[in-house]
Scaffold this motif. Structure first.
Motif, PDB file in Angstrom:
ATOM      1  N   GLU A 111       0.834  -1.200   0.000  1.00 25.38           N
ATOM      2  CA  GLU A 111       0.000   0.000   0.000  1.00 25.38           C
ATOM      3  C   GLU A 111       0.868   1.248   0.000  1.00 25.38           C
ATOM      4  O   GLU A 111       1.950   1.268   0.600  1.00 25.38           O
TER       5      GLU A 111
ATOM      6  N   THR B 160      -7.670  -5.771   5.339  1.00 23.63           N
ATOM      7  CA  THR B 160      -7.299  -5.674   3.927  1.00 23.63           C
ATOM      8  C   THR B 160      -8.019  -6.688   3.048  1.00 23.63           C
ATOM      9  O   THR B 160      -8.099  -6.501   1.839  1.00 23.63           O
TER      10      THR B 160
ATOM     11  N   ASN C  10      -7.497  -4.803  -0.216  1.00 26.53           N
ATOM     12  CA  ASN C  10      -6.403  -3.826  -0.129  1.00 26.53           C
ATOM     13  C   ASN C  10      -6.868  -2.399  -0.404  1.00 26.53           C
ATOM     14  O   ASN C  10      -6.146  -1.589  -0.996  1.00 26.53           O
TER      15      ASN C  10
END
Length: 287
Positions: free
Chosen positions: A53, A137, A163
């Motif tokens: 990320e 996530t 995510n």
């Protein structure tokens, strides 16, 4: 990089791809799929995590302490990337962030630090359910579909894909008996992010062009129509200095939503948008 009570938030920006590179939409993140090694230290105690990320939050830090952070970018096709310089920031002490006083000490109200969201597979809060009190996530292993949601406390962003990708939706406390109640396109929800409670002032700067160039305007409140106040339909970069905000595709808080935490967003892709058109935005101040 910015502090948020007992956490630190970071937004990682990579340079635009060269126009001759052939990278689709110049999206270097999507093309290279980099992995980030995040190192942080306090009093010579070093910790690290790996993530894909580019929006990162370090939770459960000590309050009122100075932490130093470094980012290393790992790209399979390029072994010569250099780590960032160490950057230091101090987390907020309890006394400065809406604490309540009890005899002899300061304590944080549970409302300031906790949120709770419950996902249900069927409409009207029926079928298999899953409770969540923090970021997740990938929710796929907990339920197949999501047709209703109950937010018991706090605020969350929910995402169509794992995510924190895909369509995203702001969820405040309340009951949502079917996915149309949160303006969803389908029953597919794959990740969620808890929005930390924030009690301070709000400040946001928006820019006409990428990299904080062109016409700039600063806001401290909600904006129902960007083109009326900013005189542009496009926001190519922004700097969130205080508070949490939601961008909307259309005026009057309609259309696709984009969650912005404190940090620098040099291009609209940094807030996961596919174009620079923003019709309205508002503060997250309903907890």
């Amino acid at each position: 990089m910015t502090e948020c009570d007992n956490c630190i938030q970071m937004n990682i920006s990579l340079p635009d791809a060269d126009q001759s590179s052939g990278i689709l939409n110049n999206d270097i993140l999507a093309f290279y799929k980099p992995k980030f090694r995040v190192l942080w230290k306090q009093d010579d105690k070093l910790k690290q995590i790996y993530t894909t990320e580019n929006n990162i939050t370090l939770y459960n830090l000590e309050e009122g302490k100075t932490y130093c952070v470094q980012i290393e970018t790992e790209i399979t096709m390029n072994k010569n990337t250099e780590p960032s310089a160490w950057k230091c920031i101090k987390t907020t002490a309890k006394l400065n962030r809406g604490a309540i006083k009890s005899p002899g000490k300061w304590e944080i109200s549970p409302m300031d630090t906790m949120g709770k969201i419950i996902f249900y597979e069927d409409k009207n809060f029926e079928g298999r359910s899953y409770e969540c009190t923090n970021d997740c996530t990938d929710l796929h292993s907990f339920f197949i579909r999501c047709n209703s949601i109950r937010v018991e406390s706090g605020c969350f962003m929910i995402y169509e894909r794992a995510n924190f990708m895909g369509h995203q939706y702001f969820m405040k406390r309340g009951d949502y008996s079917d996915y149309q109640r949160w303006m969803g396109f389908s029953s597919c929800i794959r990740s969620c992010r808890m929005i930390p409670t924030y009690r301070g002032s709000y400040r946001l700067r928006i820019y006409e062009k990428p990299d904080f160039s062109g016409h700039m305007m600063e806001f401290m409140d909600d904006c129902t129509c960007v083109s009326d106040r900013f005189h542009h339909r496009h926001i190519y970069s922004c700097n969130v200095m205080n508070g949490y905000w939601i961008f909307y595709e259309y005026p009057n808080f309609r259309g696709r939503q984009y969650f912005l935490r404190p940090g620098e967003y040099r291009r609209y892709r940094d807030w996961c948008a596919t174009c620079a058109i923003i019709g309205s935005f508002r503060r997250v101040n309903e907890y």
